[in-house]
Design an enzyme around this catalytic site. Structure first.
Site, PDB file in Angstrom:
ATOM      1  CE  LYS A 172      36.431  25.561 -24.393  1.00  0.00           C
ATOM      2  NZ  LYS A 172      36.236  25.823 -25.818  1.00  0.00           N
ATOM      3  CG  ASN A 173      33.571  28.573 -25.292  1.00  0.00           C
ATOM      4  OD1 ASN A 173      34.757  28.270 -25.502  1.00  0.00           O
ATOM      5  ND2 ASN A 173      32.583  27.717 -25.420  1.00  0.00           N
ATOM      6  NE  ARG A 222      36.909  25.281 -36.142  1.00  0.00           N
ATOM      7  CZ  ARG A 222      36.177  26.383 -36.074  1.00  0.00           C
ATOM      8  NH1 ARG A 222      35.831  26.839 -34.896  1.00  0.00           N
ATOM      9  NH2 ARG A 222      35.816  27.039 -37.151  1.00  0.00           N
ATOM     10  CB  CYS A 247      37.154  20.263 -34.609  1.00  0.00           C
ATOM     11  SG  CYS A 247      35.475  20.649 -34.134  1.00  0.00           S
ATOM     12  NE  ARG A 269      32.959  24.368 -34.861  1.00  0.00           N
ATOM     13  CZ  ARG A 269      33.562  24.369 -33.676  1.00  0.00           C
ATOM     14  NH1 ARG A 269      34.231  23.320 -33.288  1.00  0.00           N
ATOM     15  NH2 ARG A 269      33.531  25.435 -32.906  1.00  0.00           N
ATOM     16  CG  ASP A 277      29.422  24.004 -25.967  1.00  0.00           C
ATOM     17  OD1 ASP A 277      29.929  25.120 -25.777  1.00  0.00           O
ATOM     18  OD2 ASP A 277      29.379  23.449 -27.089  1.00  0.00           O
ATOM     19  CB  ILE A 305      24.370  23.588 -32.633  1.00  0.00           C
ATOM     20  CG1 ILE A 305      23.210  24.160 -31.804  1.00  0.00           C
ATOM     21  CG2 ILE A 305      25.442  24.634 -32.915  1.00  0.00           C
ATOM     22  CD1 ILE A 305      22.542  25.381 -32.385  1.00  0.00           C
ATOM     23  NE  ARG A 328      40.262  21.806 -27.297  1.00  0.00           N
ATOM     24  CZ  ARG A 328      39.217  21.856 -28.137  1.00  0.00           C
ATOM     25  NH1 ARG A 328      38.693  20.762 -28.627  1.00  0.00           N
ATOM     26  NH2 ARG A 328      38.692  23.019 -28.481  1.00  0.00           N
TER      27      ARG A 328
HETATM   28  C1  EPZ Z   1      31.235  28.673 -30.167  1.00  0.00           C
HETATM   29  O1  EPZ Z   1      31.750  28.051 -31.339  1.00  0.00           O
HETATM   30  C2  EPZ Z   1      31.854  27.907 -29.002  1.00  0.00           C
HETATM   31  N1  EPZ Z   1      33.312  28.025 -29.051  1.00  0.00           N
HETATM   32  C3  EPZ Z   1      31.438  26.434 -29.085  1.00  0.00           C
HETATM   33  O2  EPZ Z   1      31.967  25.773 -27.940  1.00  0.00           O
HETATM   34  C4  EPZ Z   1      29.916  26.366 -29.029  1.00  0.00           C
HETATM   35  O3  EPZ Z   1      29.520  25.021 -29.159  1.00  0.00           O
HETATM   36  C5  EPZ Z   1      29.330  27.196 -30.171  1.00  0.00           C
HETATM   37  O4  EPZ Z   1      29.813  28.558 -30.081  1.00  0.00           O
HETATM   38  C6  EPZ Z   1      27.806  27.226 -30.124  1.00  0.00           C
HETATM   39  O5  EPZ Z   1      27.381  27.737 -28.901  1.00  0.00           O
HETATM   40  C7  EPZ Z   1      33.897  29.169 -28.612  1.00  0.00           C
HETATM   41  O6  EPZ Z   1      33.233  30.111 -28.220  1.00  0.00           O
HETATM   42  C8  EPZ Z   1      35.395  29.179 -28.636  1.00  0.00           C
HETATM   43  P1  EPZ Z   1      28.954  28.980 -34.047  1.00  0.00           P
HETATM   44  P2  EPZ Z   1      31.487  28.746 -32.785  1.00  0.00           P
HETATM   45  O7  EPZ Z   1      29.681  29.855 -34.999  1.00  0.00           O
HETATM   46  O8  EPZ Z   1      31.577  30.218 -32.652  1.00  0.00           O
HETATM   47  C9  EPZ Z   1      27.784  27.023 -38.168  1.00  0.00           C
HETATM   48  C10 EPZ Z   1      33.129  24.101 -26.779  1.00  0.00           C
HETATM   49  O9  EPZ Z   1      32.883  22.893 -26.609  1.00  0.00           O
HETATM   50  N2  EPZ Z   1      28.577  28.118 -38.764  1.00  0.00           N
HETATM   51  O10 EPZ Z   1      27.826  29.554 -33.239  1.00  0.00           O
HETATM   52  O11 EPZ Z   1      32.355  28.063 -33.769  1.00  0.00           O
HETATM   53  C11 EPZ Z   1      28.702  26.007 -37.492  1.00  0.00           C
HETATM   54  O12 EPZ Z   1      29.161  25.055 -38.436  1.00  0.00           O
HETATM   55  C12 EPZ Z   1      32.940  24.724 -28.144  1.00  0.00           C
HETATM   56  O13 EPZ Z   1      33.507  24.888 -25.870  1.00  0.00           O
HETATM   57  C13 EPZ Z   1      28.541  28.291 -40.150  1.00  0.00           C
HETATM   58  O14 EPZ Z   1      27.857  27.560 -40.864  1.00  0.00           O
HETATM   59  O15 EPZ Z   1      29.967  28.320 -33.026  1.00  0.00           O
HETATM   60  C14 EPZ Z   1      27.814  25.373 -36.463  1.00  0.00           C
HETATM   61  O16 EPZ Z   1      27.025  24.374 -37.101  1.00  0.00           O
HETATM   62  C15 EPZ Z   1      32.505  23.717 -29.199  1.00  0.00           C
HETATM   63  N3  EPZ Z   1      29.289  29.276 -40.706  1.00  0.00           N
HETATM   64  C16 EPZ Z   1      26.884  26.520 -36.059  1.00  0.00           C
HETATM   65  O17 EPZ Z   1      26.998  27.520 -37.080  1.00  0.00           O
HETATM   66  C17 EPZ Z   1      30.078  30.107 -39.944  1.00  0.00           C
HETATM   67  O18 EPZ Z   1      30.735  31.018 -40.505  1.00  0.00           O
HETATM   68  C18 EPZ Z   1      27.246  27.133 -34.713  1.00  0.00           C
HETATM   69  O19 EPZ Z   1      28.499  27.670 -34.857  1.00  0.00           O
HETATM   70  C19 EPZ Z   1      30.114  29.908 -38.547  1.00  0.00           C
HETATM   71  C20 EPZ Z   1      29.355  28.911 -37.983  1.00  0.00           C
END
Ligand code: EPZ
Length: 414
Positions: free
Chosen positions: A22-23, A92, A116, A121, A303, A325, A395
């Site tokens: 998915k990701n 999102r 979410c 996020r 995850d 995270i 999902r």
């Molecule tokens: C991706 O989300 C995945 N989703 C998530 O999977 C996964 O948990 C996450 O990476 C971490 O591995 C997809 O790829 C669609 P991040 P993403 O930006 O890109 C903070 C699932 O269950 N952050 O690495 O949103 C954020 O709040 C989903 O399949 C900022 O502060 O993850 C979080 O605490 C859930 N500012 C941390 O970084 C930003 O601009 C990790 O977020 C962006 C992120």
């Protein structure tokens, strides 16, 4: 509202083929907007989040056809650059569209992607990255308007290795003038998969999988054909289910290297692992508690925190699980407690005292991965469980009930 009815205490045995990720699929679908023409993507899973991304691309003017697990995306007539509010809310991950729309049309408008279940996020890292290569971003009235007269290569240094922000930066930089260096980039395998298709489209990107990615901008990109990598999180969820039900299962269509942090932890818990070229066999042993801390790749993936927490509720001794995270990713704890688990949450840490057995109960999936944790608990618990709100689980897991049935689980969807 659909729900799963699960009769517990069944050992899972047999082989399961892991679906496409998915990701990896979501950013790859977004990346096809960078070119005009028909891209072909294989091994695309049937998931609600993929359907949501499909709806958004179609609304922007793309034509999409599915033939089995192959998806054809024709972006020739894409002209819109605004993502409607209701679709942003639904998923999102549409924030991944910022980079490609800026890259191809130099303009994008989307409503602020709300938080979410697992946290607020924020997208500050996405915006900062795009500004570094020339985007002017205005955030007001709940909307984000990004525009760039010119996209020029720049230096992007991430305070945190954000997966989505790294992917957005790669996609926008692909069509910028000059070279972009992305430092403290996320190293998840899905990023290497995105780099692979972008380079097939004519981009010049190196370094995905390391913490520094170099993008030499090109004038234009062309459609490509690509097979999505396997879903690491689905694979980890099934491996954990095999251990939790004291079964013996083989996950196929995997790259064992990408699962090392999970299989290493499962061995610490007491599982026996046999690793092949593209499969992993797992058998349960005497379960003992472990400590887990979620980290960016190659650390233990956030995850899989929920499925693992489910597993250690029936492991001997005490386990400590720290979620570094996301802010609010222990929503499975209350539901597991209803099934007899002994868990104490203090901020970002959960302390779990192993019990002999869980007992079936009526529970509700609070979010995608917490939902998968409840499926695992129900499979191992004594008696019958009902899991409500299964749309959360669907999902991110393709036909999870059918795949579990094929391994011997007594699970039906009502
Ligand atoms: C991706 O989300 C995945 N989703 C998530 O999977 C996964 O948990 C996450 O990476 C971490 O591995 C997809 O790829 C669609 P991040 P993403 O930006 O890109 C903070 C699932 O269950 N952050 O690495 O949103 C954020 O709040 C989903 O399949 C900022 O502060 O993850 C979080 O605490 C859930 N500012 C941390 O970084 C930003 O601009 C990790 O977020 C962006 C992120």
């Amino acid at each position: 509202m659909e729900k799963f009815i699960v009769k517990g205490e069944v050992q899972l045995c047999g082989n399961v083929r892991i679906s496409g990720a998915k990701n990896a699929t979501l950013p790859i679908m977004a990346a096809t907007l960078l070119c005009s023409g028909i891209s072909v993507i294989h091994d695309v899973p049937y998931l609600r989040d993929i359907q949501a991304m499909q709806d958004i691309l179609i609304l922007l003017g793309a034509k999409i056809r599915r033939q089995g697990h192959t998806m054809l995306i024709d972006t020739s007539n894409v002209s819109k650059v605004e993502i409607p509010e209701h679709l942003m809310r639904e998923m999102r991950a549409s924030v991944f569209l910022m980079g490609p729309l800026l890259g191809r049309f130099r303009k994008v408008r989307l409503s602020y992607p709300g938080g979410c279940a697992i946290g607020p996020r924020p997208i500050n890292l996405h915006i900062k990255a795009l500004e570094k290569i020339g985007a002017i971003v205005d955030e007001s009235f709940g909307f984000i308007d990004a525009e760039a007269k010119e996209l020029t290569g720049g230096e992007i240094n991430f305070d945190f290795p954000s997966v989505g922000a790294t992917e957005n930066a790669m996609m926008a930089a692909a069509l910028a003038k000059g070279t972009t260096i992305i430092r403290n980039a996320a190293r998840e395998p899905e990023i290497a998969d995105l780099q692979a298709i972008l380079n097939k489209m004519g981009a010049r990107i190196n370094g995905a999988g390391t913490d520094t990615i170099r993008v030499d901008g090109v004038a234009r990109l062309v459609p490509a054909e690509h097979t999505v990598m396997f879903d690491r999180i689905e694979a980890g969820t099934f491996l954990t289910a095999g251990v939790m039900t004291r079964g013996d299962i083989v996950v196929e269509n995997v790259v064992p290297e990408y699962l090392f942090s999970i299989t290493d932890k499962l061995q610490d818990i007491g599982a026996k692992i046999i690793t092949g070229k593209d499969y992993i066999r797992i058998k349960a042993g005497e379960l003992r508690g472990v400590d887990i801390k979620t980290l960016p790749y190659p650390g233990f993936p956030t995850d899989l925190q929920a499925p693992m927490l489910s597993l250690v509720t029936i492991a001997k001794g005490t386990s400590i699980i720290t979620e570094t995270i996301f802010e609010n990713r222990f929503k499975h704890v209350d539901e597991l407690t209803r099934m007899g688990a002994k868990i104490k949450v203090e901020g970002r840490t959960a302390i779990i005292r192993g019990v002999e057995k869980l007992t079936g109960a009526i529970v509700a999936a609070p979010d995608l991965r917490a939902g998968s944790a409840l499926v695992l608990a129900a499979l191992a618990a004594e008696g019958t469980s009902e899991i409500e709100q299964v749309y959360h689980i669907e999902r991110g897991y393709e036909n999870i009930d059918k795949k579990m049935q094929a391994l011997g689980a007594n699970i039906v969807k009502l």
